[in-house]
Every structure is written in structure tokens, then in C-alpha cells.
Scaffold this motif. Structure first.
Motif, mmCIF file in Angstrom:
data_model
loop_
_atom_site.group_PDB
_atom_site.id
_atom_site.type_symbol
_atom_site.label_atom_id
_atom_site.label_comp_id
_atom_site.label_asym_id
_atom_site.label_seq_id
_atom_site.Cartn_x
_atom_site.Cartn_y
_atom_site.Cartn_z
ATOM 1 N N TYR A 193 0.824 -1.201 0.000
ATOM 2 C CA TYR A 193 0.000 0.000 0.000
ATOM 3 C C TYR A 193 0.863 1.257 0.000
ATOM 4 O O TYR A 193 1.906 1.333 0.660
ATOM 5 C CB TYR A 193 -0.908 0.006 1.237
ATOM 6 N N PHE A 194 0.385 2.270 -0.750
ATOM 7 C CA PHE A 194 1.059 3.560 -0.844
ATOM 8 C C PHE A 194 0.021 4.671 -0.760
ATOM 9 O O PHE A 194 -1.179 4.436 -0.935
ATOM 10 C CB PHE A 194 1.806 3.698 -2.181
ATOM 11 N N LEU A 195 0.497 5.893 -0.539
ATOM 12 C CA LEU A 195 -0.337 7.087 -0.643
ATOM 13 C C LEU A 195 0.198 7.984 -1.742
ATOM 14 O O LEU A 195 1.384 7.941 -2.072
ATOM 15 C CB LEU A 195 -0.333 7.877 0.673
ATOM 16 N N MET A 197 1.017 11.929 -3.027
ATOM 17 C CA MET A 197 1.668 13.029 -2.326
ATOM 18 C C MET A 197 0.688 13.850 -1.486
ATOM 19 O O MET A 197 1.022 14.318 -0.393
ATOM 20 C CB MET A 197 2.373 13.949 -3.330
ATOM 21 N N ASP A 198 -0.533 14.027 -2.008
ATOM 22 C CA ASP A 198 -1.519 14.821 -1.259
ATOM 23 C C ASP A 198 -2.257 14.004 -0.208
ATOM 24 O O ASP A 198 -3.150 14.519 0.483
ATOM 25 C CB ASP A 198 -2.520 15.486 -2.211
ATOM 26 N N LYS A 199 -1.922 12.731 -0.080
ATOM 27 C CA LYS A 199 -2.441 11.819 0.952
ATOM 28 C C LYS A 199 -3.918 11.484 0.803
ATOM 29 O O LYS A 199 -4.504 10.832 1.667
ATOM 30 C CB LYS A 199 -2.191 12.383 2.360
ATOM 31 N N THR A 200 -4.540 11.876 -0.311
ATOM 32 C CA THR A 200 -5.975 11.623 -0.466
ATOM 33 C C THR A 200 -6.279 10.307 -1.168
ATOM 34 O O THR A 200 -7.415 9.842 -1.141
ATOM 35 C CB THR A 200 -6.633 12.758 -1.275
ATOM 36 N N THR A 201 -5.261 9.702 -1.793
ATOM 37 C CA THR A 201 -5.505 8.488 -2.573
ATOM 38 C C THR A 201 -4.679 7.334 -2.046
ATOM 39 O O THR A 201 -3.450 7.438 -1.906
ATOM 40 C CB THR A 201 -5.174 8.717 -4.063
ATOM 41 N N LEU A 202 -5.377 6.227 -1.735
ATOM 42 C CA LEU A 202 -4.714 4.997 -1.317
ATOM 43 C C LEU A 202 -4.434 4.166 -2.570
ATOM 44 O O LEU A 202 -5.344 3.842 -3.333
ATOM 45 C CB LEU A 202 -5.607 4.203 -0.358
ATOM 46 N N GLU A 231 3.988 1.352 5.837
ATOM 47 C CA GLU A 231 2.566 1.057 5.666
ATOM 48 C C GLU A 231 1.715 1.515 6.847
ATOM 49 O O GLU A 231 0.591 1.966 6.673
ATOM 50 C CB GLU A 231 2.365 -0.441 5.418
ATOM 51 N N GLU A 232 2.256 1.413 8.080
ATOM 52 C CA GLU A 232 1.463 1.847 9.224
ATOM 53 C C GLU A 232 1.154 3.341 9.150
ATOM 54 O O GLU A 232 0.075 3.796 9.576
ATOM 55 C CB GLU A 232 2.165 1.505 10.548
ATOM 56 N N HIS A 233 2.078 4.107 8.573
ATOM 57 C CA HIS A 233 1.832 5.538 8.399
ATOM 58 C C HIS A 233 0.873 5.799 7.247
ATOM 59 O O HIS A 233 0.138 6.795 7.264
ATOM 60 C CB HIS A 233 3.153 6.277 8.160
ATOM 61 N N VAL A 234 0.888 4.907 6.236
ATOM 62 C CA VAL A 234 -0.025 5.047 5.106
ATOM 63 C C VAL A 234 -1.471 5.019 5.595
ATOM 64 O O VAL A 234 -2.279 5.913 5.296
ATOM 65 C CB VAL A 234 0.208 3.926 4.068
ATOM 66 N N PHE A 235 -1.820 4.013 6.382
ATOM 67 C CA PHE A 235 -3.204 3.885 6.849
ATOM 68 C C PHE A 235 -3.551 4.972 7.863
ATOM 69 O O PHE A 235 -4.671 5.475 7.888
ATOM 70 C CB PHE A 235 -3.432 2.498 7.446
ATOM 71 N N PRO A 266 -8.123 -3.593 3.482
ATOM 72 C CA PRO A 266 -7.742 -3.280 4.867
ATOM 73 C C PRO A 266 -8.481 -2.108 5.501
ATOM 74 O O PRO A 266 -8.348 -1.881 6.705
ATOM 75 C CB PRO A 266 -6.247 -2.957 4.738
ATOM 76 N N VAL A 267 -9.235 -1.322 4.717
ATOM 77 C CA VAL A 267 -9.919 -0.156 5.286
ATOM 78 C C VAL A 267 -11.399 -0.211 4.918
ATOM 79 O O VAL A 267 -11.795 -0.861 3.945
ATOM 80 C CB VAL A 267 -9.307 1.168 4.776
ATOM 81 N N ASP A 268 -12.195 0.489 5.701
ATOM 82 C CA ASP A 268 -13.639 0.550 5.476
ATOM 83 C C ASP A 268 -13.915 1.630 4.431
ATOM 84 O O ASP A 268 -13.906 2.823 4.728
ATOM 85 C CB ASP A 268 -14.351 0.873 6.785
ATOM 86 N N PHE A 269 -14.134 1.215 3.185
ATOM 87 C CA PHE A 269 -14.329 2.167 2.101
ATOM 88 C C PHE A 269 -15.379 1.604 1.158
ATOM 89 O O PHE A 269 -15.169 0.581 0.512
ATOM 90 C CB PHE A 269 -13.001 2.391 1.355
#
Length: 468
Positions: A193-195, A197-202, A231-235, A266-269
Motif C-alpha cells: 500500500y502507498f499514498l 503526495m496529497d495523501k488523499t488516494t490509497l 505502511e502503518e503511516h499510510v493507513f 484493509p480499510v472501510d471504504f
């Protein structure tokens, strides 16, 4: 380098930290830092000189009319290698030719890059050992384009892939590949998993379990991806984004299909309209036998290789943070432009070690003529009074082994040192013997022993040497 209008200079082996902090390279693990007493380190021993040469150019350039500026040096470099090995192949200190170019714009910088690539071809052609130029990842040096220069050998640490159809050559980090046959159903799937740059997209990169993901291949599909975030920072960061702004991009490796065993999300989406899925994308490191991702026809062949040179187009990777720019008149105005750069390295001491490794045999070293200590060892097995005249006729590079040792030992030790030929002045003089150790460049077989008259010796030797 002189032939493509580069000038030689000599930079300090010490570099102050300021420039390295600005370019983000001060905290590299492979640099030696110098500590003065109880103070924090302020200097390092240069592993490469992009920061120093850029600051030098900044001081030297008064006008855009001084461009292009092309500089090189041949000097020691230092890297804190964690596992030095292979003598000169991988050491903490090495001799390197490093060159740097400065141009007014990208078009001219790429022309300079092309001219240096031509010079490198001439250098490696002159050395007389088969080599390959491979598209490469720029690594810590950075930049938009780079090529590695390799000697192919089973002892090499690098993997080079070539296509039997289009001829494309690249190292493993730049080789795109596709499965040879239709993907079978099932199979376990791993995910990274990655983000953005603007952190809005997984970004979810799915690939077959057991293969190695290459994140930079994912970056080709999602250019604004942020690499290197745990990855822990990604989520954690994604959870803090407003629900209406969240997006998900799923990147599927070409070896997967709808019946593969995907892991749970891994996330509720639940907003499916904000999920984008990219399929049939090669995002894992290539393996031999797969289909070339460049032409999608040929089959990839893998070979081990020893890297001996690297060329980089840097763009403004260093000129921008270090403030290297020039004022240029355009359409009646003065425009300030970033200077475009390239850098070009050859491991001089590494070449010696690489050629020794790939050319040696059971008898010892086997140097090509280009770097042999001398071309011919001359051994006397007679005291004929005509020998002095014979030496005056030898129009080639030779050394006389005048030690008080046996003929056999002298020949054996010359062969062990890798000298291309031995000339034996024996009892049948003026007939002389030639024993050939060197290989032909084209791989064709040649006679290993010849018997010629002294009058024909120089012509015979030089005709043999010209092919080595």
C-alpha cells in the motif's frame, strides 16, 4: 572525454555538508563523515561530486554564453561499503573518472548526454572487451534517465535482461515483463500500500505471492505516488482524510486474474465510484523467459553482469536546490533559467578488477592488449651475437626477462601475468618462436604457437596484436 570537449580539473576529496543537506544526500548511509573533536560532523569524504561541481559551476558562470560547461576528473572516491569484496570490484576506496556537464536547456543537455554516450562507446571499444549498455534506474544520484555499462560475467552482482526480438537491454529495476502464457486461475496474491503526495488516494499494488514488487513500476502508472512511507503511516494518514476526498487506485499485475486469491481490503471504504482499477500492468521484477514489456513479442534473457560505468541525465536535480541558474534574453526580456546537468562515471580501478575476473583462466590472468603491462615478453635461450641487432628490429612494446631462471618458468610466469605474447630467441636463431596468450577480440580462434624468421617478427607480432 577530451574528444567531446570536456576539460580536466581536480576537486577536493573533502566536501562541506551545506550542499549535501540542500540536495537531501547528507544522511546517506554510505558516506564517511569527519568528526572534529566533540563537534557534529561538518565534512564528508566524497563518494561522488555533484554537490561540489555544481557549486564550483555556480561560482564560475558569469553568463549563459559560457555554456555548455563540461568538466571531468580522475580521482579517488570513498564509500562506506557494508560488505567490501572482490578486491577492487567493491571497496571502500576506488579510482573513478567522474564527469559533469552544464547546459542551457534540456534539448542541449540531452545532446551533450548523447555525445558522452558516444565517447563511452569508443572507450569500451578501445578496451577490447565485450560490453553492454543497459537502461538503468538512477538510484541515489537521481535524474530522469541513466544507462549502466556492464561486462557480462557469471560472477557479477547485477542482472541484465535483453530481448531476443527488439534488442532492448536494461537492468532488472528497469525491465518490464509480461507472462509468457495465459495466466491460470487461482494463485495467492500479495499487496503493498502507498499514498499519493496529497495523501488523499490509497494506492493498492497487487502482485503474485513469491514475486518481487518494483514500486517504481507502480509510479509509472500513478506518478504522484509517495514512495518510502511505512505502511502503518499510510493507513494512519489516509484515515485522517475527509471521506468525500478519499480515492482508491488498485493496480493489478499482469499475472493476476479475477480468480486469484486476493487479500481482504484493509480499510472501510464503500464508495465504489471513487475506486479505479488498472489491470494488466507489469509491476514485479522480471524473470528470464518472460515476454519483453517493450515490444511485447520477444523473450527475455537474463545474464549476470559487472557494472563498470554509469551515465546520468540529471536535469535540474542538483542545480535547482543549489541555486545554479543563468539569466537568458528571450523575446526582449531577461528570463532566469535553471541550468540542466548530466553526470558520467567510469570505475577505473573497477575495470581492472572486472577484466581480470572475466578473462582469467587456469594459467592466470589474460589481459587484452589495451591494458596489458606490456605486449610481449622476450626470453633468451641463446647467447647468439646477433641478438642486439634483433632487438633493434622489434617494433612493438616488449620487456626482456633476463633473470637467471629456466626458460619454462619464464614463459609460465609471463602467461600467469597475462602478457599477450612471448617471443623466444632460441638456439635456432634467426628463426624465433612466438607463443600467443592473448585472445582475439572477435572470438575467432588463432594459432597459439608460431615459428618465424627474425626479419618477419615485428610484422607477425603486430598483425596478431591488432586483433587482441
Amino acid at each position: 572525454m577530451d574528444s567531446v570537449q570536456f576539460e580536466e580539473l581536480s576537486l577536493s576529496l573533502l566536501s562541506y555538508k551545506t550542499g549535501w543537506i540542500k540536495t537531501g544526500r547528507w544522511n546517506q548511509s554510505e558516506v564517511f563523515k569527519l568528526v572534529n573533536g566533540d563537534h557534529d560532523p561538518d565534512y564528508l569524504l566524497v563518494p561522488t561530486c555533484e554537490e561540489e561541481i555544481t557549486q564550483y559551476a555556480k561560482q564560475a558562470l558569469d553568463s549563459y554564453k559560457q555554456l555548455p560547461l563540461r568538466l571531468y576528473q580522475i580521482k579517488e572516491k570513498f564509500r562506506n561499503e557494508k560488505r567490501p569484496r572482490g578486491g577492487l570490484l567493491r571497496g571502500k576506496e576506488f579510482l573513478m573518472k567522474d564527469g559533469y556537464s552544464f547546459d542551457l536547456d534540456e534539448e542541449r543537455a540531452l545532446e551533450t548526454y548523447k555525445s558522452v554516450v558516444g565517447a563511452y562507446h569508443r572507450i569500451f571499444d578501445d578496451l577490447g572487451v565485450p560490453y553492454v549498455k543497459a537502461q538503468a534506474d538512477s538510484g541515489d544520484i537521481g535524474g530522469d534517465m541513466s544507462h549502466e555499462w556492464h561486462y557480462l560475467n557469471a560472477t557479477g552482482e547485477d542482472a541484465v535482461f535483453s530481448c531476443d526480438s527488439c534488442g532492448h537491454v536494461s537492468n532488472q529495476e528497469k525491465t518490464l515483463s509480461l507472462p509468457q502464457e495465459a495466466v491460470s486461475a487461482g494463485g495467492d496474491v500479495s499487496v503493498k500500500y502507498f499514498l499519493t503526495m496529497d495523501k488523499t488516494t490509497l494506492v493498492c499494488a497487487y502482485y503474485p505471492t513469491g514475486r518481487t514488487l518494483e514500486p517504481k513500476f507502480v509510479q509509472v502508472e500513478v506518478p504522484d505516488i509517495a514512495l518510502g512511507v511505512p505502511e502503518e503511516h499510510v493507513f494512519e494518514q489516509f484515515s485522517q482524510v475527509d471521506e468525500l476526498s478519499k480515492r482508491v487506485v488498485r493496480v493489478m499485475d499482469a499475472r493476476l486474474n479475477s480468480r486469484s486469491n486476493f487479500p481482504d481490503f484493509p480499510v472501510d471504504f464503500h464508495n465504489r465510484s471513487m475506486i479505479t482499477t488498472l489491470t494488466d500492468v507489469p509491476i514485479v521484477l522480471a524473470e528470464a523467459g518472460e515476454v519483453c514489456g517493450e515490444c511485447e513479442r520477444g523473450t527475455l534473457r537474463e545474464q549476470r553482469a559487472i557494472e563498470v560505468g554509469h551515465t546520468f541525465y540529471l536535469g535540474d536535480k542538483y542545480s535547482k536546490p543549489l541555486g545554479l541558474s543563468v539569466d537568458v534574453p528571450e523575446n526582449g526580456k531577461v528570463v532566469n533559467k535553471q541550468v540542466m546537468m548530466g553526470c558520467y562515471g567510469i570505475g577505473v580501478s573497477r575495470i581492472v578488477a572486472a577484466i581480470a575476473e572475466i578473462s582469467r583462466d587456469n594459467e592466470g590472468l589474460r589481459w587484452p592488449r589495451s591494458i596489458a603491462p606490456w605486449e610481449v615478453t622476450v626470453v633468451e635461450a641463446t647467447k647468439d651475437t646477433g641478438l642486439s641487432e634483433a632487438y633493434s628490429r622489434m617494433q612493438f612494446d616488449y620487456r626482456v626477462d633476463g633473470r637467471d631462471e629456466s626458460l619454462g618458468l619464464k614463459v609460465k610466469q609471463s602467461n600467469m601475468m597475462g602478457i599477450p605474447m612471448v617471443v623466444i630467441l632460441g638456439k635456432r636463431f634467426p628463426m624465433v618462436d612466438i607463443e600467443v596468450r592473448g585472445r582475439r577480440r572477435d572470438g575467432q580462434p588463432q594459432e597459439s604457437k608460431l615459428h618465424v624468421h627474425i626479419d618477419d617478427l615485428s610484422d607477425t607480432v603486430n598483425n596478431l596484436l591488432i586483433h587482441m
